[in-house]
Design a protein around this motif. Structure first.
Motif, PDB file in Angstrom:
ATOM      1  N   ASP A   1     -12.603 -28.100  -4.162  1.00 21.57           N
ATOM      2  CA  ASP A   1     -13.081 -27.939  -5.549  1.00 21.57           C
ATOM      3  C   ASP A   1     -11.973 -27.601  -7.022  1.00 21.57           C
ATOM      4  N   GLY A   2     -12.479 -27.709  -8.022  1.00 22.55           N
ATOM      5  CA  GLY A   2     -10.711 -27.531  -9.388  1.00 22.55           C
ATOM      6  C   GLY A   2      -9.858 -28.051  -8.995  1.00 22.55           C
ATOM      7  N   THR A   3     -10.220 -29.694  -8.620  1.00 22.24           N
ATOM      8  CA  THR A   3      -8.546 -30.640  -8.627  1.00 22.24           C
ATOM      9  C   THR A   3      -8.749 -31.335  -9.428  1.00 22.24           C
ATOM     10  N   VAL A   4      -7.702 -31.390 -10.457  1.00 17.49           N
ATOM     11  CA  VAL A   4      -8.206 -32.054 -11.921  1.00 17.49           C
ATOM     12  C   VAL A   4      -7.047 -33.039 -11.854  1.00 17.49           C
TER      13      VAL A   4
ATOM     14  N   SER B   1      -9.636 -35.760 -14.814  1.00 13.05           N
ATOM     15  CA  SER B   1     -10.902 -35.817 -14.311  1.00 13.05           C
ATOM     16  C   SER B   1     -11.183 -34.352 -12.882  1.00 13.05           C
ATOM     17  N   VAL B   2     -12.494 -34.233 -13.029  1.00  8.65           N
ATOM     18  CA  VAL B   2     -12.158 -32.800 -12.030  1.00  8.65           C
ATOM     19  C   VAL B   2     -13.504 -33.403 -11.067  1.00  8.65           C
ATOM     20  N   LEU B   3     -13.036 -32.548 -10.362  1.00 15.66           N
ATOM     21  CA  LEU B   3     -13.521 -32.454  -8.455  1.00 15.66           C
ATOM     22  C   LEU B   3     -14.548 -31.613  -8.504  1.00 15.66           C
ATOM     23  N   LEU B   4     -15.732 -31.295  -8.352  1.00 16.03           N
ATOM     24  CA  LEU B   4     -16.699 -30.328  -8.506  1.00 16.03           C
ATOM     25  C   LEU B   4     -17.566 -30.033  -7.174  1.00 16.03           C
ATOM     26  N   ARG B   5     -17.187 -28.949  -6.786  1.00 13.24           N
ATOM     27  CA  ARG B   5     -17.550 -28.947  -4.956  1.00 13.24           C
ATOM     28  C   ARG B   5     -18.565 -28.209  -5.574  1.00 13.24           C
ATOM     29  N   GLU B   6     -20.171 -29.000  -5.117  1.00 10.49           N
ATOM     30  CA  GLU B   6     -21.483 -27.621  -5.319  1.00 10.49           C
ATOM     31  C   GLU B   6     -21.876 -27.320  -4.457  1.00 10.49           C
TER      32      GLU B   6
END
Ligand code: BT5
Length: 247
Positions: free
Chosen positions: A31-34, A62-67
């Motif tokens: 999560d939070g990789t940009v 681009s941002v990775l959001l793991r929710e």
């Protein structure tokens, strides 16, 4: 999430920050990789369209959001939450007058300033979404697009890395609105910057199109279109045409 928790990688050239981050997410990126880039050789919009910009003329990230706890019905709001964060970050830089054209454009009047592209990597209950955005700084879009750029609007140069930081900080705060009662705040804040509301629009959804007056956002954050056949709720679509009420 504060900017310190993001894992940011910069690329001089990449095919597409979304393409590469989706691949990294599938391989387990946190999560939070940009990813952000000076230049994309295959920048993508929605529906196989192209996002183009000369080197360093546009903030492309681009941002990775793991929710893991976000419910399926709210996944579509990942686009809105990023769009909202961009408007707010630009507001902090005194760039005003930017609104959201549902579902994924940021516009000034009817000129496109930025676009957001959300791609689902994993479904709930381990929801993961890559959200990419391109914001024009010194490039006012391709000839066939009715577009603008920040330098034209502000007559000042805006630092891409600084703008990215500002957006990530807003996003770190705003993403909590995807959960529980925070969603009402999300709907209110997005409604406040959504220029589509009140307009008569035609929306293409696959092979079909519907026309109506955009009257608000539903409790799930879907666009409510008042059509001749009654109200219709849309979670996505391609807003093809806008005309003023009464025509
Ligand atoms: C979008 O798609 O607006 C989403 C764009 C997302 C781009 C970012 S950049 C970082 C990340 N990595 C990627 O590969 N993509 C994301 P859509 O609503 O489909 O609009 C695409 C249309 O916008 C194109 O068909 C053009 O008409 C227009 N367009 C292309 N480049 C533009 C630009 N620089 N400025 C304004 N309009 C543009």
């Amino acid at each position: 999430m504060s900017p310190l928790n993001y894992k940011v990688s910069h690329f001089v050239e990449i095919d597409s920050t979304n393409t590469q981050l989706v691949a990294a997410a599938r391989a387990g990126a946190p999560d939070g990789t940009v990813y952000w880039a000076d230049f994309q050789t295959s920048g993508r919009g929605r529906l196989d369209r192209v996002w183009e910009a000369p080197p360093r003329s546009c903030l492309m990230a681009s941002v990775l959001l793991r929710e893991p706890d976000v419910v399926a019905e709210r996944l579509h709001a990942m686009t809105g939450i990023v769009a909202l964060s961009i408007v707010e970050a630009l507001g902090d830089l005194s760039v005003e007058g930017i609104s959201v054209k549902w579902p994924n454009d940021l516009v000034v009047g009817s000129d496109k300033l930025a676009g957001v592209l959300a791609e689902l990597v994993e479904n709930p209950p381990r929801a993961a979404v890559v959200v990419g955005f391109g914001i024009n700084l010194s490039y006012a879009g391709p000839a066939n697009a009715q577009a603008t750029c920040l330098e034209r609007l502000t007559e000042q140069s805006i630092d891409r890395a600084g703008l990215l930081d500002g957006i990530l900080t807003k996003l770190g705060d705003n993403r909590r609105l995807l959960h529980g009662d925070g969603f009402n705040t999300y709907r209110e804040r997005l409604s406040g910057v959504l220029s589509t509301l009140g307009q008569v629009v035609t929306v293409d959804i696959g092979e079909h199109s519907v026309t109506g007056r955009a009257s608000g956002l539903s409790p799930e954050g879907h666009l409510i279109l008042d059509t001749r056949d009654g109200p219709l709720e849309l979670s996505t679509g391609d807003l093809r045409r806008v005309r003023s009420t009464g025509q």
